[in-house]
Design a protein around this motif. Structure first.
Motif, PDB file in Angstrom:
ATOM      1  N   GLY A 141       0.872  -1.136   0.061  1.00 14.48           N
ATOM      2  CA  GLY A 141      -0.085   0.192  -0.092  1.00 14.48           C
ATOM      3  C   GLY A 141       0.678   1.324  -0.067  1.00 14.48           C
ATOM      4  N   GLU A 142       2.423   1.360   0.218  1.00 13.81           N
ATOM      5  CA  GLU A 142       3.080   2.341   0.214  1.00 13.81           C
ATOM      6  C   GLU A 142       2.974   3.025  -1.219  1.00 13.81           C
ATOM      7  OE1 GLU A 142       4.960  -0.559   2.893  1.00 13.81           O
ATOM      8  OE2 GLU A 142       4.111  -0.821   0.827  1.00 13.81           O
ATOM      9  N   THR A 143       3.052   4.354  -1.120  1.00 14.56           N
ATOM     10  CA  THR A 143       3.153   4.921  -2.641  1.00 14.56           C
ATOM     11  C   THR A 143       4.440   5.526  -2.732  1.00 14.56           C
ATOM     12  OG1 THR A 143       2.190   7.064  -1.744  1.00 14.56           O
ATOM     13  CG2 THR A 143       0.683   5.492  -2.726  1.00 14.56           C
ATOM     14  N   ILE A 144       5.525   5.259  -3.675  1.00 13.85           N
ATOM     15  CA  ILE A 144       6.687   5.539  -3.778  1.00 13.85           C
ATOM     16  C   ILE A 144       6.847   6.645  -5.039  1.00 13.85           C
ATOM     17  CG2 ILE A 144       9.187   4.830  -4.063  1.00 13.85           C
ATOM     18  CD1 ILE A 144       7.778   3.905  -1.505  1.00 13.85           C
ATOM     19  N   TRP A 145       7.475   7.652  -4.449  1.00 14.56           N
ATOM     20  CA  TRP A 145       7.591   8.812  -5.707  1.00 14.56           C
ATOM     21  C   TRP A 145       9.019   8.475  -6.013  1.00 14.56           C
ATOM     22  CZ3 TRP A 145      11.920  12.216  -5.882  1.00 14.56           C
ATOM     23  CH2 TRP A 145      11.706  13.156  -6.898  1.00 14.56           C
ATOM     24  N   TYR A 146       9.609   8.558  -7.464  1.00 10.88           N
ATOM     25  CA  TYR A 146      10.768   8.451  -8.018  1.00 10.88           C
ATOM     26  C   TYR A 146      10.707   9.439  -9.502  1.00 10.88           C
ATOM     27  CZ  TYR A 146       9.278   5.037 -11.496  1.00 10.88           C
ATOM     28  OH  TYR A 146       8.806   4.377 -12.581  1.00 10.88           O
ATOM     29  N   LYS A 147      12.156   9.327  -9.794  1.00  7.95           N
ATOM     30  CA  LYS A 147      12.347  10.053 -10.812  1.00  7.95           C
ATOM     31  C   LYS A 147      13.791   9.370 -11.423  1.00  7.95           C
ATOM     32  CE  LYS A 147      15.098  14.119  -9.222  1.00  7.95           C
ATOM     33  NZ  LYS A 147      15.673  15.294  -9.550  1.00  7.95           N
ATOM     34  N   PRO A 154      21.181   1.038 -15.212  1.00  7.82           N
ATOM     35  CA  PRO A 154      20.375   1.783 -14.070  1.00  7.82           C
ATOM     36  C   PRO A 154      21.066   1.817 -12.708  1.00  7.82           C
ATOM     37  CG  PRO A 154      19.525  -0.549 -14.626  1.00  7.82           C
ATOM     38  CD  PRO A 154      20.320  -0.082 -15.703  1.00  7.82           C
ATOM     39  N   LEU A 155      21.091   2.742 -12.042  1.00  3.61           N
ATOM     40  CA  LEU A 155      21.683   3.136 -10.828  1.00  3.61           C
ATOM     41  C   LEU A 155      20.902   3.445  -9.792  1.00  3.61           C
ATOM     42  CD1 LEU A 155      24.381   3.211  -9.115  1.00  3.61           C
ATOM     43  CD2 LEU A 155      24.902   5.535  -9.811  1.00  3.61           C
ATOM     44  N   LEU A 156      20.471   2.753  -8.748  1.00  2.00           N
ATOM     45  CA  LEU A 156      19.572   3.279  -7.812  1.00  2.00           C
ATOM     46  C   LEU A 156      20.110   3.734  -6.755  1.00  2.00           C
ATOM     47  CD1 LEU A 156      16.378   3.238  -6.842  1.00  2.00           C
ATOM     48  CD2 LEU A 156      16.884   0.867  -5.951  1.00  2.00           C
ATOM     49  N   GLN A 157      19.843   5.138  -6.471  1.00  2.36           N
ATOM     50  CA  GLN A 157      20.302   5.696  -5.478  1.00  2.36           C
ATOM     51  C   GLN A 157      19.554   5.757  -3.994  1.00  2.36           C
ATOM     52  OE1 GLN A 157      23.576   8.536  -6.906  1.00  2.36           O
ATOM     53  NE2 GLN A 157      21.432   9.531  -7.043  1.00  2.36           N
ATOM     54  N   ILE A 158      19.704   5.121  -2.745  1.00  4.90           N
ATOM     55  CA  ILE A 158      19.094   5.066  -1.456  1.00  4.90           C
ATOM     56  C   ILE A 158      19.636   6.044  -0.678  1.00  4.90           C
ATOM     57  CG2 ILE A 158      18.201   3.539   0.267  1.00  4.90           C
ATOM     58  CD1 ILE A 158      19.088   1.215  -1.629  1.00  4.90           C
ATOM     59  N   HIS A 159      18.691   7.176  -0.250  1.00 10.61           N
ATOM     60  CA  HIS A 159      19.056   8.194   0.496  1.00 10.61           C
ATOM     61  C   HIS A 159      19.155   7.789   2.279  1.00 10.61           C
ATOM     62  CE1 HIS A 159      15.312   8.292   2.431  1.00 10.61           C
ATOM     63  NE2 HIS A 159      14.424   8.290   1.103  1.00 10.61           N
ATOM     64  N   GLY A 160      19.983   8.522   2.757  1.00  8.72           N
ATOM     65  CA  GLY A 160      20.304   8.372   4.324  1.00  8.72           C
ATOM     66  C   GLY A 160      18.649   8.877   5.077  1.00  8.72           C
ATOM     67  N   SER A 161      18.784   8.509   6.358  1.00  6.79           N
ATOM     68  CA  SER A 161      17.812   9.166   7.118  1.00  6.79           C
ATOM     69  C   SER A 161      17.460  10.545   7.348  1.00  6.79           C
ATOM     70  CB  SER A 161      17.980   8.586   8.722  1.00  6.79           C
ATOM     71  OG  SER A 161      18.944   8.831   9.480  1.00  6.79           O
ATOM     72  N   ALA A 162      16.229  10.627   7.324  1.00  4.80           N
ATOM     73  CA  ALA A 162      15.898  12.451   7.302  1.00  4.80           C
ATOM     74  C   ALA A 162      15.991  12.938   5.919  1.00  4.80           C
ATOM     75  CB  ALA A 162      16.624  12.992   8.412  1.00  4.80           C
ATOM     76  N   PHE A 163      16.886  12.624   5.149  1.00  2.00           N
ATOM     77  CA  PHE A 163      16.888  13.547   3.693  1.00  2.00           C
ATOM     78  C   PHE A 163      15.770  13.296   2.950  1.00  2.00           C
ATOM     79  CE2 PHE A 163      21.554  14.407   4.842  1.00  2.00           C
ATOM     80  CZ  PHE A 163      21.580  15.405   4.039  1.00  2.00           C
ATOM     81  N   GLY A 164      15.599  12.069   2.616  1.00  5.61           N
ATOM     82  CA  GLY A 164      14.963  11.924   1.250  1.00  5.61           C
ATOM     83  C   GLY A 164      15.777  11.865   0.083  1.00  5.61           C
ATOM     84  N   HIS A 165      15.447  12.026  -1.122  1.00  4.54           N
ATOM     85  CA  HIS A 165      16.106  11.828  -2.283  1.00  4.54           C
ATOM     86  C   HIS A 165      17.003  13.228  -2.538  1.00  4.54           C
ATOM     87  CE1 HIS A 165      12.849  14.599  -3.903  1.00  4.54           C
ATOM     88  NE2 HIS A 165      13.892  15.117  -4.855  1.00  4.54           N
ATOM     89  N   PHE A 207      25.164   7.214 -16.229  1.00  3.78           N
ATOM     90  CA  PHE A 207      24.128   6.301 -15.920  1.00  3.78           C
ATOM     91  C   PHE A 207      22.627   6.515 -15.926  1.00  3.78           C
ATOM     92  CE2 PHE A 207      27.767   5.899 -13.168  1.00  3.78           C
ATOM     93  CZ  PHE A 207      28.420   4.776 -13.562  1.00  3.78           C
ATOM     94  N   GLN A 208      21.690   5.767 -16.099  1.00  4.02           N
ATOM     95  CA  GLN A 208      20.126   5.982 -15.861  1.00  4.02           C
ATOM     96  C   GLN A 208      20.078   5.972 -14.186  1.00  4.02           C
ATOM     97  OE1 GLN A 208      17.423   2.959 -16.922  1.00  4.02           O
ATOM     98  NE2 GLN A 208      15.668   4.576 -16.848  1.00  4.02           N
ATOM     99  N   THR A 209      19.917   7.216 -13.894  1.00  8.08           N
ATOM    100  CA  THR A 209      20.011   7.661 -12.231  1.00  8.08           C
ATOM    101  C   THR A 209      18.744   7.454 -11.649  1.00  8.08           C
ATOM    102  OG1 THR A 209      22.148   8.543 -12.723  1.00  8.08           O
ATOM    103  CG2 THR A 209      21.052   8.708 -10.433  1.00  8.08           C
ATOM    104  N   ILE A 210      18.461   6.614 -10.786  1.00  8.63           N
ATOM    105  CA  ILE A 210      17.072   6.653 -10.150  1.00  8.63           C
ATOM    106  C   ILE A 210      17.045   7.210  -8.698  1.00  8.63           C
ATOM    107  CG2 ILE A 210      15.157   4.913  -9.556  1.00  8.63           C
ATOM    108  CD1 ILE A 210      17.103   2.961 -11.612  1.00  8.63           C
ATOM    109  N   ASP A 211      16.444   8.057  -8.474  1.00  4.86           N
ATOM    110  CA  ASP A 211      16.205   8.825  -7.062  1.00  4.86           C
ATOM    111  C   ASP A 211      14.673   8.624  -6.743  1.00  4.86           C
ATOM    112  OD1 ASP A 211      18.728  10.087  -6.484  1.00  4.86           O
ATOM    113  OD2 ASP A 211      18.293  11.484  -8.504  1.00  4.86           O
TER     114      ASP A 211
END
Length: 269
Positions: A9-15, A22-33, A47-51
């Motif tokens: 049920g989570e909705t995930i925003w990405y760009k 493809p390179l998926l970037q996973i952010h730290g706590s508090a920050f977001g993308h 790369f195709q960079t995914i935030d």
């Protein structure tokens, strides 16, 4: 910019930005993308960079998933599938590196290469005490106060002498303000409960680790109670490891060009 809904049920925003592997970037706590605001333009040249934002951060929504770090890794795995990627390389920093490490151990089939910066697989006692002050600040004063507290610990002292430092601190306050304090506290408590020693032993993906020599949050060599990058480097076969001088925990903000150089060289091999 796109939103996907996960089975929980989570909705995930990405760009996505750029083209290529493809390179998926996973952010730290508090920050977001916005954790990768300085890195993404550099990565997108190669790369195709995914935030994206984890649930409760930035533009994504959803309650904390049960299961601690493994639950968070499952959220990222489900996101990769929902977004239509068969296999990605992971670039995780701090909290995001812990999630990326867990994902690579649990779902090696979707991880091409693993890039981790500024993290510990098990927090030492000093890091736990530091985090406890941030949780209290989130409860009592909100995420702007957390931003300032983490900045004090997160940047090398020399960073504050740079002309861009004030603008970066303001940008962090704005990014932190979009994080639900409850999500930040839950993420911090997940970190405090986590010991990823077993996950480290399961990593098979080619791995790059980058550390800041002045990282006071997750030092390269933590106290005896912790498991830091110095020991992790001995546990993953063939790992490539770099320690950047005059750099703190916020490596992807302080030294994005140097991090870019390490990452592109690693990905090319």
């Amino acid at each position: 910019m796109t939103i996907v809904t996960l089975p929980g049920g989570e909705t995930i925003w990405y760009k996505t930005t750029g083209t290529g592997r493809p390179l998926l970037q996973i952010h730290g706590s508090a920050f977001g993308h916005k954790n990768f605001a300085a890195m993404t333009p550099l990565m997108a040249e190669h790369f195709q960079t995914i935030d994206f934002d984890l649930p409760g951060y930035g533009e994504s929504r959803g309650a904390p998933r049960p299961g601690g770090m493994e639950g968070l890794a499952e959220v990222v795995y489900e996101f990769i599938v929902a977004a239509g990627f068969e296999k990605v390389s992971i670039h995780g920093t701090s909290f995001g590196a812990m999630i990326g490490l867990t994902l690579a151990a649990r779902h090696p089939e979707v991880v091409d290469r693993l890039i981790l910066s500024c993290f510990m697989a098990r927090y030492d006692l000093a890091a736990r005490l530091m985090r406890s002050t941030w949780k209290q600040a989130a409860r009592d004063s909100g995420m702007r106060a957390v931003s300032d507290l983490t900045s004090v610990a997160g940047f090398a002292r020399s960073y504050y002498e740079r002309p861009e430092a004030d603008a970066q601190l303001d940008a962090m306050r704005e990014a932190f303000s979009k994080t639900d304090p409850a999500a930040f506290i839950a993420g911090t408590e997940t970190i405090e409960r986590t010991d990823l020693a077993d996950c480290v032993a399961k990593i098979v993906a080619p791995t790059l680790m980058i550390a800041g020599a002045e990282d006071n949050m997750t030092p390269f060599r933590p106290g005896e109670s912790g498991l830091g990058m110095s020991k992790i480097a001995e546990m993953i076969p063939g790992v490539e490891c770099h320690v950047i001088q005059d750099c703190g925990h916020y490596l992807v903000l302080e030294q994005p060009e140097l991090a870019r150089d390490f990452i592109t060289a690693f990905m090319a091999r």
